[in-house]
Design a protein around this motif. Sequence first.
Motif, PDB file in Angstrom:
ATOM      1  N   LEU A  82      13.341  20.760 -18.500  1.00  0.00           N
ATOM      2  CA  LEU A  82      12.308  20.112 -19.313  1.00  0.00           C
ATOM      3  C   LEU A  82      12.095  20.867 -20.623  1.00  0.00           C
ATOM      4  O   LEU A  82      11.990  20.276 -21.699  1.00  0.00           O
ATOM      5  N   LYS A  83      12.044  22.168 -20.519  1.00  0.00           N
ATOM      6  CA  LYS A  83      11.807  22.998 -21.710  1.00  0.00           C
ATOM      7  C   LYS A  83      12.932  22.825 -22.722  1.00  0.00           C
ATOM      8  O   LYS A  83      12.694  22.719 -23.931  1.00  0.00           O
ATOM      9  N   SER A  84      14.163  22.775 -22.215  1.00  0.00           N
ATOM     10  CA  SER A  84      15.312  22.583 -23.098  1.00  0.00           C
ATOM     11  C   SER A  84      15.251  21.222 -23.781  1.00  0.00           C
ATOM     12  O   SER A  84      15.522  21.102 -24.984  1.00  0.00           O
ATOM     13  N   LYS A  85      14.875  20.206 -23.022  1.00  0.00           N
ATOM     14  CA  LYS A  85      14.778  18.856 -23.586  1.00  0.00           C
ATOM     15  C   LYS A  85      13.674  18.784 -24.639  1.00  0.00           C
ATOM     16  O   LYS A  85      13.864  18.204 -25.723  1.00  0.00           O
ATOM     17  N   LEU A  86      12.521  19.355 -24.342  1.00  0.00           N
ATOM     18  CA  LEU A  86      11.411  19.314 -25.297  1.00  0.00           C
ATOM     19  C   LEU A  86      11.732  20.113 -26.555  1.00  0.00           C
ATOM     20  O   LEU A  86      11.339  19.728 -27.660  1.00  0.00           O
ATOM     21  N   ARG A  87      12.450  21.209 -26.388  1.00  0.00           N
ATOM     22  CA  ARG A  87      12.855  21.989 -27.570  1.00  0.00           C
ATOM     23  C   ARG A  87      13.792  21.157 -28.450  1.00  0.00           C
ATOM     24  O   ARG A  87      13.693  21.188 -29.679  1.00  0.00           O
ATOM     25  N   LEU A 100      17.026   5.154 -22.944  1.00  0.00           N
ATOM     26  CA  LEU A 100      15.692   5.371 -22.387  1.00  0.00           C
ATOM     27  C   LEU A 100      14.730   5.756 -23.489  1.00  0.00           C
ATOM     28  O   LEU A 100      15.134   6.185 -24.578  1.00  0.00           O
ATOM     29  N   THR A 101      13.461   5.610 -23.214  1.00  0.00           N
ATOM     30  CA  THR A 101      12.450   6.089 -24.159  1.00  0.00           C
ATOM     31  C   THR A 101      12.315   7.593 -24.013  1.00  0.00           C
ATOM     32  O   THR A 101      12.825   8.194 -23.063  1.00  0.00           O
ATOM     33  N   TRP A 102      11.602   8.205 -24.931  1.00  0.00           N
ATOM     34  CA  TRP A 102      11.423   9.665 -24.891  1.00  0.00           C
ATOM     35  C   TRP A 102      10.744  10.078 -23.580  1.00  0.00           C
ATOM     36  O   TRP A 102      11.185  11.002 -22.924  1.00  0.00           O
ATOM     37  N   TYR A 103       9.671   9.389 -23.253  1.00  0.00           N
ATOM     38  CA  TYR A 103       8.933   9.803 -22.056  1.00  0.00           C
ATOM     39  C   TYR A 103       9.723   9.500 -20.778  1.00  0.00           C
ATOM     40  O   TYR A 103       9.574  10.191 -19.767  1.00  0.00           O
ATOM     41  N   GLN A 104      10.583   8.477 -20.810  1.00  0.00           N
ATOM     42  CA  GLN A 104      11.407   8.174 -19.637  1.00  0.00           C
ATOM     43  C   GLN A 104      12.450   9.265 -19.399  1.00  0.00           C
ATOM     44  O   GLN A 104      12.763   9.594 -18.253  1.00  0.00           O
ATOM     45  N   GLU A 105      12.992   9.828 -20.477  1.00  0.00           N
ATOM     46  CA  GLU A 105      13.929  10.939 -20.324  1.00  0.00           C
ATOM     47  C   GLU A 105      13.256  12.124 -19.635  1.00  0.00           C
ATOM     48  O   GLU A 105      13.831  12.762 -18.755  1.00  0.00           O
ATOM     49  N   ILE A 106      12.024  12.387 -20.051  1.00  0.00           N
ATOM     50  CA  ILE A 106      11.268  13.479 -19.438  1.00  0.00           C
ATOM     51  C   ILE A 106      10.989  13.165 -17.972  1.00  0.00           C
ATOM     52  O   ILE A 106      11.136  14.010 -17.086  1.00  0.00           O
ATOM     53  N   ASP A 144      12.715  11.293 -15.942  1.00  0.00           N
ATOM     54  CA  ASP A 144      13.938  11.380 -15.140  1.00  0.00           C
ATOM     55  C   ASP A 144      14.207  12.810 -14.686  1.00  0.00           C
ATOM     56  O   ASP A 144      14.705  13.049 -13.575  1.00  0.00           O
ATOM     57  N   ILE A 145      13.894  13.767 -15.555  1.00  0.00           N
ATOM     58  CA  ILE A 145      14.080  15.171 -15.188  1.00  0.00           C
ATOM     59  C   ILE A 145      13.023  15.591 -14.170  1.00  0.00           C
ATOM     60  O   ILE A 145      13.331  16.194 -13.131  1.00  0.00           O
ATOM     61  N   ALA A 146      11.772  15.258 -14.439  1.00  0.00           N
ATOM     62  CA  ALA A 146      10.663  15.701 -13.588  1.00  0.00           C
ATOM     63  C   ALA A 146      10.672  15.051 -12.212  1.00  0.00           C
ATOM     64  O   ALA A 146      10.166  15.620 -11.243  1.00  0.00           O
ATOM     65  N   ARG A 147      11.269  13.854 -12.090  1.00  0.00           N
ATOM     66  CA  ARG A 147      11.307  13.162 -10.796  1.00  0.00           C
ATOM     67  C   ARG A 147      12.110  13.914  -9.742  1.00  0.00           C
ATOM     68  O   ARG A 147      12.009  13.614  -8.555  1.00  0.00           O
ATOM     69  N   GLU A 148      12.905  14.869 -10.179  1.00  0.00           N
ATOM     70  CA  GLU A 148      13.644  15.699  -9.217  1.00  0.00           C
ATOM     71  C   GLU A 148      12.706  16.494  -8.318  1.00  0.00           C
ATOM     72  O   GLU A 148      13.116  17.023  -7.289  1.00  0.00           O
ATOM     73  N   LEU A 149      11.429  16.563  -8.694  1.00  0.00           N
ATOM     74  CA  LEU A 149      10.449  17.299  -7.909  1.00  0.00           C
ATOM     75  C   LEU A 149       9.674  16.405  -6.948  1.00  0.00           C
ATOM     76  O   LEU A 149       8.768  16.876  -6.259  1.00  0.00           O
TER      77      LEU A 149
END
Length: 485
Positions: free
Chosen positions: A220-225, A286-292, A294-299
């Motif tokens: 997530l941090k890498s994506k947001l950066r 995907l939208t910006w928030y959807q990309e985020i 997709d990563i966070a759903r792994e939890l």
Amino acid sequence: ESTSTKKGYDEKLAERTKKEIDFITSGAAIVMDVKTGAVKAISSYPSFDLNLFVGGISEEDYAALTDEDAGSPLFNNAVSSRSTPGSVFKMITAVAGLMEGEITTNTIINDEGPFTEGIEETGRAPTCWVKPYYNQHGPNQNVTVAIKNSCNYFFYTVASKLGITKLNEWADNFGVTSKTNIEVTGEATGFVGNQQNLYDNSKAIDNQTTYKPQIVFNALKSKLRSYGEERDVEYSEKQLDTACERIVELYGDGQLDHGREVRTVLSEELDIPVRVSLSTRGETGLTWYQEIGDIARELVWTDLETVTSGIGTSITQLTPIAVCRYICALVNGGKVLEPHLISKITDSEGNVVKEVGTTVIQDLELPEDVTTAIKKGMEQVVSGEDGGTAGKAFADFEYKDQIAGKTGTGPVSSIDLEDNVWLAMFAPREDPEIALVIFLPNGYSDNVKALPTAKAILQYYFDTKKSDEEATESTNPTEGTMLTS
């Protein structure tokens, strides 16, 4: 998708940080008395010479004993290692399904290819280990045949019916999620997957059961950066950490949809307008928030995680000593025993200070029809005539008609050469006396090594048993014989 070509392996390596494949460097083997819990043999490879410590060990020798590339000889793989068990877990799923009434010994489940019940939305329906999977195991599979075939589809179905709570309960019942209390230091504790073990939002990222939350946090941090770089904005580490902490915590409630909340975090912490978060990105569609998301759903624990837990994968990790104890309980009627290396303790004069007897932690009181169905399946696993998964391996073994077992391959990465190899067995078939477990971390690249080890151990056991029986017969004359002195 198979990676069993050099090109496939190179592509997988290119996708990850570590560019080298982890090959087998260590292993463990345990033999336990199924009726008493006495450990007949326990071995961790590689070994080391205790004499190195006499008079003080040199820094060079100590460094060699702790070298991970050399297999870390000081690390006890039999009790301290903890990793994905794969198919040796399937008997727990089978017993749980039978005892909870979700299936009977006569229930038929056909292998229908990808398992999609309740998990269609994931787009990652799990399949059989046999490719192509359709009907490879044939119709009319009951629990015995499913164990023989190691049919993933059968155990996906049972796990789906049970749910993760019941699956966890039966793993607890068999003692694989608790310490065995064997008399050595450094014993690890296994666990089976659930939301709390996947990610518990009441705990800090660095205090989770697995490393997965930290991996997701870093992704997530890498994506947001990268979003900042794209917008020509330089975010501080504190800004990125705070945004990631808030996003990760959202998904700890076990829900998949947090789009509105993610857009709020992006706006408040990183000054990304909602209209930007809602816009579609060309690279992914995907939208910006959807990309985020997709990563966070792994939890988030999903039905996919539940069904794959039924075959001993997902995030489940067990220790070899706990697996050996569970195999003992499986074949002794359900008595979960405390393994012990010591039979008695004496003082300097030979007086017995303490005797160590059999300790039953819990009696599951498994019905005979349940244990018979399970054991029959394990017998067929090593039967060439029945087409079991290990039938060919034991085809020439002298005592093949007196053994039973289950093979297991535990995936640990996207590269199959790094998968764990497990072999769980018991003998003799009719009246089990010993359980045998062999564990080879990253052993898939050379998984045949478990088989000669098992054969050597079983050969010694049966040969010794035969010699003892012959010696007993020679000292106990039958009626009508003449004794001479």
